[in-house]
Design an enzyme around this catalytic site. Structure first.
Site, PDB file in Angstrom:
ATOM      1  CG  HIS A   1      -5.659  -1.863   4.143  1.00  0.00           C
ATOM      2  ND1 HIS A   1      -6.320  -2.782   3.356  1.00  0.00           N
ATOM      3  CD2 HIS A   1      -5.119  -0.952   3.279  1.00  0.00           C
ATOM      4  CE1 HIS A   1      -6.175  -2.462   2.080  1.00  0.00           C
ATOM      5  NE2 HIS A   1      -5.451  -1.351   2.008  1.00  0.00           N
TER       6      HIS A   1
ATOM      7  CB  SER B   1      -0.894   0.026   1.237  1.00  0.00           C
ATOM      8  OG  SER B   1      -1.788  -1.061   1.232  1.00  0.00           O
TER       9      SER B   1
END
Length: 467
Positions: free
Chosen positions: A397, A303
């Site tokens: 997340h 990410s």
């Protein structure tokens, strides 16, 4: 107030259209019997809105709709008093529940009825997503503002959240054989790692890659949110290895695949911002991959860390004002940085961060490695907004129940990666048996699950840097 350049006639036309299109809230007693408003009126609103130029004319219409067709505050006050009265007089439960139901009914803004009727038109749901996109953009740029508009944005977001719940969504896989317009939309909407050309696009849907999207049964074939996956043998630490152009594609050897890396998730419709789609898409894709490739043992992201450089430059600015010597770095680190740059001021480092020039110096990259890693760990783990992770990607997340697994140095060396996060990326790892308990712990007690590597970097930050 009419926007600049709009005539009184067009404002009058707008008011007339709204009073025709927005159905009045029928009295509570006749709510079940009230005839539905003519479909033509909702369709007229849709056509009128689409014919308006984007910008001030649409902003004016949205402002009037929110301000003049909201909740009847007088009625709400009246029925709130009746609920309190029913409680104080300790009337039977049925009377109290009816008073509450009546209050709930009058808490509905009038424009909600218009949105409901638009949602039933053919193409109406797509239109409402577009309209909310204009609202979101208008609020961000202050083209529309004020409590009425913010309230309408929230009402429409909640309605879209119900209409776009998972039961109505279809999971679709994209391959090189998918329709050309779908591939084009996927390419255009890639917000994290821009697609360079068709060769690049072909790679992203080819061997060792998967690409999925959600579409809605009322808007078939239209990608709403897209997830790109790389199938690898370990948890990737660099995006270049995933998105670089490669020679002709080899055939997949499933024995080499043990790990799924989610490296990009992009919402294609601004109007669905805040509608929870990403979480469900990841869960559905995990199930799909487990079915297709049961040997996959690890699920992780690679990410971006948007906002890290901006946060760091902000820190450097505030430290410059407060202190003679910068306390984000140790004395020996600051001495090395000063020797390499030939300048002992924080301004020099800020300038190098702002123009990406520091990555051109191998020595500087080497000396900044350790301090930037621990600063990044603190930014992700320690910087909070209302108790949750400040970084939006981390927050997303962690809410899904992942573990902050590993921070990777020079993982995205593209100009964009250097500019937004000094080239660093992070893996959030999904241990499927723990995601529910991790998610509950984070949402409930705001506790972040992190690996030894991240916690060790946080501890180094606490020992060597002062905020």
């Amino acid at each position: 107030r009419a926007p600049a350049g709009s005539s009184t006639a067009s404002v009058a036309g707008m008011e007339e259209l709204l009073s025709r299109s927005v159905p009045p809230l029928p009295p509570y007693e006749t709510k079940e019997k009230a005839p539905p408003p003519a479909e033509l009126r909702s369709a007229e609103f849709l056509r009128y809105y689409r014919a308006l130029e984007a910008g001030p004319p649409r902003a004016e219409l949205l402002t009037r709709l929110a301000r003049d067709f909201g909740v009847d505050h007088g009625r709400v006050a009246e029925f709130s008093a009746k609920v309190l009265q029913a409680r104080e007089q300790q009337r039977e439960l049925g009377a109290l529940l009816q008073a509450e139901d009546r209050l709930r009914y009058y808490l509905n803004p009038q424009y909600r009825g218009l949105f409901q009727h638009l949602g039933r038109l053919e193409g109406g749901l797509r239109f409402l997503v577009e309209l909310r996109g204009d609202l979101v953009e208008g609020l961000a740029t202050k083209a529309v503002d004020g409590p009425h508009v913010k309230e309408m944005n929230g009402v429409l977001k909640n309605m879209l959240s119900e209409w776009f719940s998972t039961g109505f969504l279809n999971l679709e896989r994209v391959t090189w054989q998918s329709p050309c317009e779908v591939l084009q939309k996927i390419s255009d909407s890639e917000a994290v790692h821009p697609v360079r050309n068709w060769v690049d696009m072909k790679r992203r849907v080819g061997s060792y890659r998967r690409c999925y999207f959600f579409s809605h049964c009322a808007i078939p074939g239209e990608p709403l949110i897209v997830l790109h996956v790389a199938l690898t043998s370990d948890i990737s630490s660099s995006i270049q290895a995933i998105v670089k152009e490669v020679p002709p594609l080899e055939t997949e050897d499933t024995d080499k695949i043990t790990t799924a890396i989610f490296y990009s998730i992009s919402l294609t419709q601004q109007g669905l911002q805040g509608v929870e789609l990403g979480t469900y898409l990841i869960k559905r894709v995990v199930k799909e991959l487990q079915k297709e490739l049961p040997q996959i043992k690890a699920f992780s992201t690679l990410s971006p860390i948007p906002g890290f450089t901006k946060w760091l430059v902000g820190l450097l600015s505030s430290k410059t004002k407060e202190l003679e010597r910068n306390e984000l770095f140790t004395e020996s680190e600051w001495q090395e940085i000063s020797e390499i740059t030939g300048d002992s001021t924080t301004e020099m480092l800020k300038k190098l961060l702002n123009n990406n020039e520091w990555v051109r110096s191998e020595k500087l990259v080497k000396v900044l490695h350790s301090p930037f890693m621990r600063l990044c760990a603190w930014y992700l783990y320690g910087e909070k907004h209302r108790g949750y992770a400040l970084n939006p990607v981390a927050n997303f997340h962690l809410q899904n129940g992942s573990v902050m697994w590993r921070i990777n140095w020079m993982a995205d060396t593209s100009p964009r990666g250097i500019a937004s996060s000094c080239g660093m990326m992070v893996n959030y790892r999904y241990f499927l048996e723990d995601t529910a308990s991790n998610s509950a712990a984070y949402r409930g007690t705001k506790q972040i699950k992190a690996s030894e590597q991240v916690l060790s970097l946080v501890s180094q930050f606490q020992q060597n840097s002062k905020l």
